[in-house]
Design a protein around this motif. Structure first.
Motif, short mmCIF file in Angstrom:
data_model
loop_
_atom_site.label_atom_id
_atom_site.label_comp_id
_atom_site.label_asym_id
_atom_site.label_seq_id
_atom_site.Cartn_x
_atom_site.Cartn_y
_atom_site.Cartn_z
N GLY A 110 -2.66 -5.97 -18.02
CA GLY A 110 -3.79 -5.56 -17.18
C GLY A 110 -4.07 -4.09 -17.37
O GLY A 110 -3.22 -3.37 -17.90
N PRO A 111 -5.24 -3.64 -16.94
CA PRO A 111 -5.62 -2.24 -17.15
C PRO A 111 -4.71 -1.26 -16.43
O PRO A 111 -4.03 -1.63 -15.47
N SER A 112 -4.71 -0.03 -16.91
CA SER A 112 -3.92 1.03 -16.30
C SER A 112 -4.27 1.18 -14.82
O SER A 112 -5.45 1.17 -14.46
N GLY A 113 -3.26 1.28 -13.99
CA GLY A 113 -3.47 1.50 -12.56
C GLY A 113 -3.69 0.22 -11.77
O GLY A 113 -3.94 0.26 -10.56
N CYS A 114 -3.59 -0.95 -12.41
CA CYS A 114 -3.88 -2.20 -11.69
C CYS A 114 -2.71 -2.67 -10.83
O CYS A 114 -2.84 -3.63 -10.08
N GLY A 115 -1.55 -2.02 -10.97
CA GLY A 115 -0.43 -2.35 -10.10
C GLY A 115 0.74 -3.04 -10.79
O GLY A 115 1.65 -3.54 -10.12
N THR A 175 0.85 -1.18 0.00
CA THR A 175 0.00 0.00 0.00
C THR A 175 0.89 1.24 0.00
O THR A 175 2.00 1.21 0.54
N TYR A 176 0.44 2.29 -0.66
CA TYR A 176 1.21 3.54 -0.64
C TYR A 176 0.75 4.46 0.50
O TYR A 176 1.52 5.21 1.04
N ASP A 177 -0.55 4.36 0.83
CA ASP A 177 -1.10 5.31 1.80
C ASP A 177 -1.60 4.65 3.08
O ASP A 177 -2.18 5.30 3.94
N1 LIG Z 1 4.35 6.55 -5.58
C1 LIG Z 1 3.03 6.37 -5.47
N2 LIG Z 1 2.32 6.91 -4.46
C2 LIG Z 1 1.00 6.69 -4.33
N3 LIG Z 1 0.27 5.94 -5.17
C3 LIG Z 1 0.90 5.37 -6.19
C4 LIG Z 1 2.31 5.54 -6.41
N4 LIG Z 1 2.67 4.84 -7.52
C5 LIG Z 1 1.53 4.28 -7.98
N5 LIG Z 1 0.47 4.57 -7.18
C6 LIG Z 1 -0.91 4.09 -7.35
O1 LIG Z 1 -0.88 2.66 -7.36
C7 LIG Z 1 -1.75 2.14 -8.34
C8 LIG Z 1 -1.00 1.21 -9.26
O2 LIG Z 1 -0.05 1.97 -10.02
P1 LIG Z 1 0.92 1.30 -11.05
O3 LIG Z 1 1.80 2.37 -11.55
O4 LIG Z 1 1.56 0.13 -10.42
O5 LIG Z 1 -0.11 0.82 -12.17
P2 LIG Z 1 0.14 0.19 -13.61
O6 LIG Z 1 -0.62 -1.07 -13.67
O7 LIG Z 1 1.59 0.13 -13.87
O8 LIG Z 1 -0.54 1.25 -14.59
P3 LIG Z 1 -0.13 1.73 -16.07
O9 LIG Z 1 -0.59 0.66 -17.02
O10 LIG Z 1 -0.92 2.99 -16.26
O11 LIG Z 1 1.36 1.95 -16.09
C9 LIG Z 1 -2.41 3.34 -9.02
O12 LIG Z 1 -3.67 3.54 -8.46
C10 LIG Z 1 -1.49 4.48 -8.70
O13 LIG Z 1 -2.19 5.68 -8.64
#
Ligand SMILES: Nc1ncnc2c1ncn2[C@@H]1O[C@H](COP(=O)(O)OP(=O)(O)OP(=O)(O)O)[C@@H](O)[C@H]1O
Ligand SMILES: [Mg+2]
Length: 253
Positions: free
Chosen positions: A39-44, A14-16
């Motif tokens: 996976g979709p954008s923002g999925c981690g 978790t970040y927060d």
């Molecule tokens: N440094 C950070 N601080 C707080 N939240 C973060 C941080 N980095 C990522 N997040 C949050 O964590 C979640 C996952 O982010 P992540 O970058 O891993 O997604 P992703 O699957 O790589 O997306 P994308 O396909 O857009 O690159 C998102 O909701 C993002 O807003």
């Protein structure tokens, strides 16, 4: 089954302190395996990749690399990161150093290897990706695709045992995507162990031994590429793949 390289055991991140970005995620990567994470954008996806070489601390569970605990705060993390190389979307080459100097920097400075030997190998690696003639150029004199190939060579020059790629073609013009993906396909053919995050579905199909489909910090589905793309098991994966078809159709029309 070949040797286990990366073992991820029920990790949460978790970040927060509230929302789990990675939620009870487990998987194993064997030597010589090419895993593609989609996976979709923002999925981690990026977060997950960054936990694998200790760039991001996790809150629970554990990650082991060949039995050794991957802990972002431990002393062994620098040596672990040399074994688990990472290439990002932005290549971050040093602008005032030549291509050859960029490639030689970490092997000579961090690994303290012999300069002559490193130089010989760096030139050989540049030759392999078709960039030997650019060795004395500066990053600004290269195209995006060429810079990204240099970034891959720079990672390879450290002799990593595993390579992590995070959307390495996302910032490139379409005509440069192919040349970078070809380099990664070559590495796969040579038996490199890799974890690749990509939005290039045809490439994923071609390069992967196994596809991991993530959503909401979980692995929703995993399987062999043909099975996954031809007959996804979950509704979520079907929806995701349909969106892609739609976007591709839209781009063409
Ligand atoms: N440094 C950070 N601080 C707080 N939240 C973060 C941080 N980095 C990522 N997040 C949050 O964590 C979640 C996952 O982010 P992540 O970058 O891993 O997604 P992703 O699957 O790589 O997306 P994308 O396909 O857009 O690159 C998102 O909701 C993002 O807003
Ligand atoms: Mg990402």
């Amino acid at each position: 089954m070949s040797q286990e390289f990366i073992k991820v055991n029920h990790i949460t991140k978790t970040y927060d302190g509230e929302k789990n970005i990675l939620d009870d995620l487990s998987l194993t990567v064997h030597k010589g395996e090419v895993l593609v994470v989609i996976g979709p954008s923002g999925c981690g996806k990026s977060t997950f990749l960054r936990t694998l070489n200790g760039l991001e601390p996790i809150q629970s569970g554990e990650i082991r690399y060949r039995g050794e605990l991957v802990d972002s705060k431990s002393k062994n993390i620098t040596s672990l990161r040399q074994k688990i190389g990472m290439v990002f979307q932005s290549y971050e080459l040093f602008p005032h150093k030549t291509i050859l100097q960029n490639v030689m920097l970490s092997p000579t400075l961090v690994q303290k290897r012999d300069k002559k030997e490193v130089e010989k190998e760096a030139i050989e690696l540049l030759r392999r990706v078709g960039l030997e003639d650019k060795k004395d150029s500066y990053p600004r004199q290269l195209s995006g695709g060429q810079k990204q190939r240099v970034a891959i060579v720079r990672a390879l020059a450290m002799h990593p045992e595993v390579l992590l790629f995070d959307e390495v073609t996302a910032a490139l013009d379409p005509e440069m995507v192919r040349e970078v993906l070809d380099v990664i396909l070559d590495l796969a053919e040579q038996g490199s162990t890799m974890v690749i995050v990509t939005h290039e579905m045809d490439f994923a199909k071609a390069v992967a031994n196994r596809i991991i489909f993530m959503d909401g910090g979980h692995i929703v589905e995993s399987g062999k590429p043909l099975e996954f793309f031809e007959a996804p098991k979950t509704e979520r994966a079907k929806r995701f793949l349909n969106t892609f078809t739609y976007e591709t159709v839209r781009k063409i029309s």
